[in-house]
Design an enzyme around this catalytic site. Sequence first.
Site, mmCIF file in Angstrom:
data_model
loop_
_atom_site.group_PDB
_atom_site.id
_atom_site.type_symbol
_atom_site.label_atom_id
_atom_site.label_comp_id
_atom_site.label_asym_id
_atom_site.label_seq_id
_atom_site.Cartn_x
_atom_site.Cartn_y
_atom_site.Cartn_z
ATOM 1 N N HIS A 1 0.886 -1.142 -0.044
ATOM 2 C CA HIS A 1 0.123 -0.047 -0.064
ATOM 3 C C HIS A 1 0.799 1.164 -0.098
ATOM 4 C CE1 HIS A 1 -4.223 2.011 1.349
ATOM 5 N NE2 HIS A 1 -3.241 2.806 0.650
ATOM 6 N N HIS B 1 1.957 5.005 -2.093
ATOM 7 C CA HIS B 1 1.128 6.132 -3.140
ATOM 8 C C HIS B 1 2.248 6.992 -3.860
ATOM 9 C CE1 HIS B 1 -3.172 6.220 -1.884
ATOM 10 N NE2 HIS B 1 -2.480 5.821 -0.767
ATOM 11 N N ASN C 1 -4.914 5.965 -7.077
ATOM 12 C CA ASN C 1 -5.538 7.331 -7.188
ATOM 13 C C ASN C 1 -4.596 8.644 -7.469
ATOM 14 O OD1 ASN C 1 -4.273 7.125 -4.775
ATOM 15 N ND2 ASN C 1 -5.425 8.278 -3.459
ATOM 16 N N HIS D 1 -11.030 0.948 0.540
ATOM 17 C CA HIS D 1 -10.864 1.773 1.723
ATOM 18 C C HIS D 1 -12.356 2.065 2.469
ATOM 19 C CE1 HIS D 1 -9.129 5.980 2.936
ATOM 20 N NE2 HIS D 1 -10.426 6.033 3.092
ATOM 21 N N HIS E 1 -5.738 -0.569 5.652
ATOM 22 C CA HIS E 1 -5.533 0.386 7.098
ATOM 23 C C HIS E 1 -6.514 0.140 7.920
ATOM 24 C CE1 HIS E 1 -7.784 3.006 4.428
ATOM 25 N NE2 HIS E 1 -6.961 3.279 3.635
ATOM 26 N N ASP F 1 0.966 2.632 3.803
ATOM 27 C CA ASP F 1 0.206 3.755 3.251
ATOM 28 C C ASP F 1 1.001 4.821 3.208
ATOM 29 O OD1 ASP F 1 -1.695 4.856 1.937
ATOM 30 O OD2 ASP F 1 -3.147 4.930 4.063
ATOM 31 N N HIS G 1 3.142 14.140 0.630
ATOM 32 C CA HIS G 1 2.591 15.386 0.115
ATOM 33 C C HIS G 1 3.752 16.430 0.277
ATOM 34 C CE1 HIS G 1 -1.643 14.381 -0.119
ATOM 35 N NE2 HIS G 1 -1.397 13.644 1.068
#
Length: 437
Positions: A51, A53, A85, A170, A231, A304, A308
């Site tokens: 998991h 991003h 995503n 999710h 999660h 996860d 950012h």
Amino acid sequence: MVAAEFEPPQVMDVLIRDGRISEISKDIHCPEASAIDGSGRVLVPGLVDVHVHFREPGQEYKEDLRSGSKAAAAGGFTTVVAEPNTVPPIDTPRRLENLLKSASQKSIVHFYSKAAITRGMMGMKLADIAKLKEAGAKAISDDGNPVPGRRLMLNALTQAERWEILVSPHCEESAAYRERILNKRRGHGQPPGLSPMPYSTHGAPYTSEEGLIRRDVESAERADARIHISHVSLAKSVEIIAKAKKRGVRVTAEATPHHLLLTERMAREIGPNAKANPPLRSEEDMLAVRQGLAEGTIDAIASDHAPHSPDEKKRTWDQAPFGIIGLETTLGLVLTFLVRPGILTLRQAIGKMTAVPAKIFGLDGTGIGSFKTGIPADLTLIDLNKKWKVDSHRFYSKGRNCPFDGWGLQGKAILTMVAGQIVAKDGIVALENRYSG
Ligand SMILES: [Zn+2]
Ligand SMILES: [Zn+2]
């Protein structure tokens, strides 16, 4: 070196030839081989994070395939499965193929991806699940949002079972999400049938997950499909999953280091770097998630990793985006706070970061997550005693949104190898471009 896969851990030599593990035994004599001294260290299968991003395509200022994969390598991970995503989301075979092609050029670790459950991740119509599976999707997920509507989720699970692909939802229900569903129903002249969400004592919108986990687990049961809950954060959720497992539902689950180690109260002290979806919870919830992990209700540990830009995370709590990074801290946190105090054995912890997630996501066919002769040499060498301090400014990730910054940890990956090539050593990425030349 000690190979933790073996019970009990044994002192072994490991011979790697042409990128594969060619021999594991007590004393290997191979004068032409170059030696890596692993005395006092623990050699495990390359870690697997199912998991993450990586934000590519579309948000490369937060992370990209190269920086994300370097963070993985530095943290001891040799395989990642990315969330779909991105911008645009990975909801068509073409987009998935393009992503996998880019990753084959840019990622220094094995890169796999999930694909969206619904088109555009809009929660309206299912994506072409058969074609996404064919194009290489390892699971489907609308991560960031739940799938609205029981019927849509049941259809997704039915399709997924038919095409033998894992569904990994999710399951988080925020006030904003519930309001959207209510408005949609009102727009269709339907009775809402749901009450607005309560607000937590902090004034922040409360989010639940147990209702959606129950719904999705029951739907998986009806469709006889496999489902993997992302999660898990609440005690109630652990209970629902434990009960479902007992009655034979094909459900698995993961937990993140932040939900295992931090609470809502700590998050408020740390600030926006501890703001995530689902949010950090009460101490009671955190302890229940830990216990669920130890008892096997929660199968795997996943970071996860959600980077950012530092500017975005410098905003106020309310304005900052959701997400915590984890690839460069997960192993150290697990060893320091779960293995050292005896909550998990070393073998259990490593299993939850290698063989178990690899099997759940169907990566084990090529040997990912295991340790035996004949398979590609994806290996991580761990120094269990190495003391180090988390310094987010030294991360390979572009993200600095780490709530554990400054924490003292004990235990670190000191060498990461992908298919026999060293990609990171002593936390430094050794191989800038695995695919060049
Ligand atoms: Zn999520
Ligand atoms: Zn996520």
